[in-house]
Design a protein around this motif. Sequence first.
Motif, PDB file in Angstrom:
ATOM      1  N   ARG A   1       0.849  -0.984   0.359  1.00  0.00           N
ATOM      2  CA  ARG A   1       0.032   0.306  -0.013  1.00  0.00           C
ATOM      3  C   ARG A   1       0.668   1.078  -0.078  1.00  0.00           C
ATOM      4  O   ARG A   1       1.455   1.281   0.709  1.00  0.00           O
ATOM      5  N   PHE A   2       0.561   2.477  -0.076  1.00  0.00           N
ATOM      6  CA  PHE A   2       1.109   3.426  -0.715  1.00  0.00           C
ATOM      7  C   PHE A   2       0.356   4.622  -0.755  1.00  0.00           C
ATOM      8  O   PHE A   2      -0.740   4.584  -1.131  1.00  0.00           O
ATOM      9  N   ALA A   3       0.963   5.835   0.209  1.00  0.00           N
ATOM     10  CA  ALA A   3       0.312   6.768   0.105  1.00  0.00           C
ATOM     11  C   ALA A   3       0.504   8.145  -0.509  1.00  0.00           C
ATOM     12  O   ALA A   3      -0.622   8.290  -1.381  1.00  0.00           O
ATOM     13  N   LEU A   4       0.854   8.172  -1.010  1.00  0.00           N
ATOM     14  CA  LEU A   4       1.638   8.805  -2.220  1.00  0.00           C
ATOM     15  C   LEU A   4       2.617   8.333  -3.505  1.00  0.00           C
ATOM     16  O   LEU A   4       3.246   6.946  -3.566  1.00  0.00           O
ATOM     17  N   LEU A   5       1.668   8.781  -4.851  1.00  0.00           N
ATOM     18  CA  LEU A   5       2.899   8.486  -5.626  1.00  0.00           C
ATOM     19  C   LEU A   5       4.036   8.574  -5.561  1.00  0.00           C
ATOM     20  O   LEU A   5       4.808   7.840  -6.443  1.00  0.00           O
ATOM     21  N   GLU A   6       5.018   9.298  -5.527  1.00  0.00           N
ATOM     22  CA  GLU A   6       6.150   9.619  -4.756  1.00  0.00           C
ATOM     23  C   GLU A   6       6.636   8.125  -4.547  1.00  0.00           C
ATOM     24  O   GLU A   6       8.054   7.895  -5.103  1.00  0.00           O
ATOM     25  N   ARG A   7       6.580   8.176  -3.286  1.00  0.00           N
ATOM     26  CA  ARG A   7       6.720   6.835  -2.586  1.00  0.00           C
ATOM     27  C   ARG A   7       6.657   5.504  -3.631  1.00  0.00           C
ATOM     28  O   ARG A   7       7.946   4.873  -3.455  1.00  0.00           O
ATOM     29  N   LEU A   8       5.790   5.518  -3.889  1.00  0.00           N
ATOM     30  CA  LEU A   8       5.722   4.133  -5.308  1.00  0.00           C
ATOM     31  C   LEU A   8       6.253   4.537  -6.047  1.00  0.00           C
ATOM     32  O   LEU A   8       7.466   3.699  -6.820  1.00  0.00           O
ATOM     33  N   THR A   9       6.752   5.714  -7.020  1.00  0.00           N
ATOM     34  CA  THR A   9       7.647   5.595  -7.634  1.00  0.00           C
ATOM     35  C   THR A   9       9.713   5.242  -7.011  1.00  0.00           C
ATOM     36  O   THR A   9      10.233   4.651  -7.862  1.00  0.00           O
ATOM     37  N   GLN A  10       9.506   5.879  -5.972  1.00  0.00           N
ATOM     38  CA  GLN A  10      11.224   5.573  -5.865  1.00  0.00           C
ATOM     39  C   GLN A  10      10.877   4.145  -5.530  1.00  0.00           C
ATOM     40  O   GLN A  10      11.975   3.491  -5.633  1.00  0.00           O
ATOM     41  N   GLU A  11       9.982   3.687  -4.807  1.00  0.00           N
ATOM     42  CA  GLU A  11      10.417   2.124  -4.406  1.00  0.00           C
ATOM     43  C   GLU A  11      10.340   1.234  -5.504  1.00  0.00           C
ATOM     44  O   GLU A  11      11.891   0.093  -5.556  1.00  0.00           O
ATOM     45  N   ILE A  12      10.098   1.704  -6.620  1.00  0.00           N
ATOM     46  CA  ILE A  12      10.128   0.875  -8.269  1.00  0.00           C
ATOM     47  C   ILE A  12      11.382   1.350  -8.636  1.00  0.00           C
ATOM     48  O   ILE A  12      12.152   0.490  -9.200  1.00  0.00           O
ATOM     49  N   LEU A  13      12.122   2.459  -8.580  1.00  0.00           N
ATOM     50  CA  LEU A  13      13.135   3.027  -8.963  1.00  0.00           C
ATOM     51  C   LEU A  13      13.848   2.121  -8.037  1.00  0.00           C
ATOM     52  O   LEU A  13      15.343   1.549  -8.634  1.00  0.00           O
ATOM     53  N   ASP A  14      14.481   1.829  -6.746  1.00  0.00           N
ATOM     54  CA  ASP A  14      14.812   1.223  -5.644  1.00  0.00           C
ATOM     55  C   ASP A  14      15.573   0.174  -6.369  1.00  0.00           C
ATOM     56  O   ASP A  14      16.794  -1.033  -6.366  1.00  0.00           O
ATOM     57  N   LEU A  15      14.086  -0.903  -6.814  1.00  0.00           N
ATOM     58  CA  LEU A  15      14.437  -2.948  -7.088  1.00  0.00           C
ATOM     59  C   LEU A  15      14.842  -2.388  -8.635  1.00  0.00           C
ATOM     60  O   LEU A  15      15.623  -3.493  -8.461  1.00  0.00           O
ATOM     61  N   VAL A  16      15.015  -1.226  -9.271  1.00  0.00           N
ATOM     62  CA  VAL A  16      15.341  -1.259 -10.676  1.00  0.00           C
ATOM     63  C   VAL A  16      17.108  -1.640 -11.007  1.00  0.00           C
ATOM     64  O   VAL A  16      17.598  -2.173 -11.080  1.00  0.00           O
ATOM     65  N   MET A  17      16.926  -0.409  -9.365  1.00  0.00           N
ATOM     66  CA  MET A  17      18.463   0.297  -9.427  1.00  0.00           C
ATOM     67  C   MET A  17      19.462  -0.549  -8.856  1.00  0.00           C
ATOM     68  O   MET A  17      20.564  -0.740  -8.544  1.00  0.00           O
ATOM     69  N   SER A  18      18.774  -1.881  -7.619  1.00  0.00           N
ATOM     70  CA  SER A  18      19.469  -3.587  -6.814  1.00  0.00           C
ATOM     71  C   SER A  18      20.142  -3.707  -7.892  1.00  0.00           C
ATOM     72  O   SER A  18      20.788  -4.706  -7.831  1.00  0.00           O
ATOM     73  N   HIS A  19      19.988  -3.769  -9.015  1.00  0.00           N
ATOM     74  CA  HIS A  19      20.337  -4.548 -10.090  1.00  0.00           C
ATOM     75  C   HIS A  19      21.971  -4.111 -10.675  1.00  0.00           C
ATOM     76  O   HIS A  19      21.755  -3.003 -10.938  1.00  0.00           O
ATOM     77  N   GLU A  20      23.124  -4.288  -9.879  1.00  0.00           N
ATOM     78  CA  GLU A  20      24.769  -4.026 -10.080  1.00  0.00           C
ATOM     79  C   GLU A  20      24.405  -3.107 -11.759  1.00  0.00           C
ATOM     80  O   GLU A  20      25.714  -2.695 -12.370  1.00  0.00           O
ATOM     81  N   SER A  21      24.393  -3.699 -12.530  1.00  0.00           N
ATOM     82  CA  SER A  21      24.525  -3.396 -14.348  1.00  0.00           C
ATOM     83  C   SER A  21      23.963  -2.915 -14.722  1.00  0.00           C
ATOM     84  O   SER A  21      24.141  -1.646 -15.809  1.00  0.00           O
ATOM     85  N   VAL A  22      22.797  -1.945 -13.569  1.00  0.00           N
ATOM     86  CA  VAL A  22      22.130  -0.943 -14.279  1.00  0.00           C
ATOM     87  C   VAL A  22      22.596   0.400 -14.265  1.00  0.00           C
ATOM     88  O   VAL A  22      23.342   0.589 -12.599  1.00  0.00           O
ATOM     89  N   ARG A  23      22.658   0.808 -14.731  1.00  0.00           N
ATOM     90  CA  ARG A  23      23.506   2.153 -15.089  1.00  0.00           C
ATOM     91  C   ARG A  23      22.717   3.776 -15.270  1.00  0.00           C
ATOM     92  O   ARG A  23      23.144   4.652 -14.078  1.00  0.00           O
ATOM     93  N   TYR A  24      22.081   3.851 -15.478  1.00  0.00           N
ATOM     94  CA  TYR A  24      20.670   4.649 -15.209  1.00  0.00           C
ATOM     95  C   TYR A  24      18.859   3.969 -15.581  1.00  0.00           C
ATOM     96  O   TYR A  24      19.036   3.297 -16.822  1.00  0.00           O
ATOM     97  N   ALA A  25      18.450   4.412 -14.690  1.00  0.00           N
ATOM     98  CA  ALA A  25      16.698   4.165 -15.117  1.00  0.00           C
ATOM     99  C   ALA A  25      16.510   5.179 -14.806  1.00  0.00           C
ATOM    100  O   ALA A  25      16.401   6.214 -13.483  1.00  0.00           O
ATOM    101  N   GLU A  26      14.585   5.013 -15.233  1.00  0.00           N
ATOM    102  CA  GLU A  26      14.643   6.027 -14.785  1.00  0.00           C
ATOM    103  C   GLU A  26      12.632   5.442 -15.358  1.00  0.00           C
ATOM    104  O   GLU A  26      12.447   5.024 -15.519  1.00  0.00           O
TER     105      GLU A  26
END
Length: 123
Positions: free
Chosen positions: A75-100
């Motif tokens: 559950r997410f109160a804010l769209l900002e929090r949801l977006t950041q958590e998705i970004l964190d999941l993507v960036m957790s992969h070492e080979s990712v250099r940039y993600a949006e």
Amino acid sequence: MPRLEPGMARIRVKDLRLRTYIGIKEEEINNKQDVLINLTILYPAVDAVRDNDIDHALNYRTITKAIIAHVEGNRFALLERLTQEILDLVMSHESVRYAEVEVDKPHALRFAESVSITLAGHR
């Protein structure tokens, strides 16, 4: 967005539609809503291109499955929090250099198709 350098690959996941609890009003807290997710990921793909081997590629299916499980299971109160958590999941992969990551909340405003938040990360 950074320029695509030689040897880098850009992965785009477009219009991933999921349902989750998002918002702060009682109606939003009690009812799942649609969110639309778009990802752009840059990673070095020289080995994947050379070897034609999934073990040397960034597996977008694995990343997408993790996003689906996380978004639909929380559950997410804010769209900002949801977006950041998705970004964190993507960036957790070492080979990712940039993600949006862009997350749209359809019909969040009365006279608008949607409202979206975009966040980016790089290493």
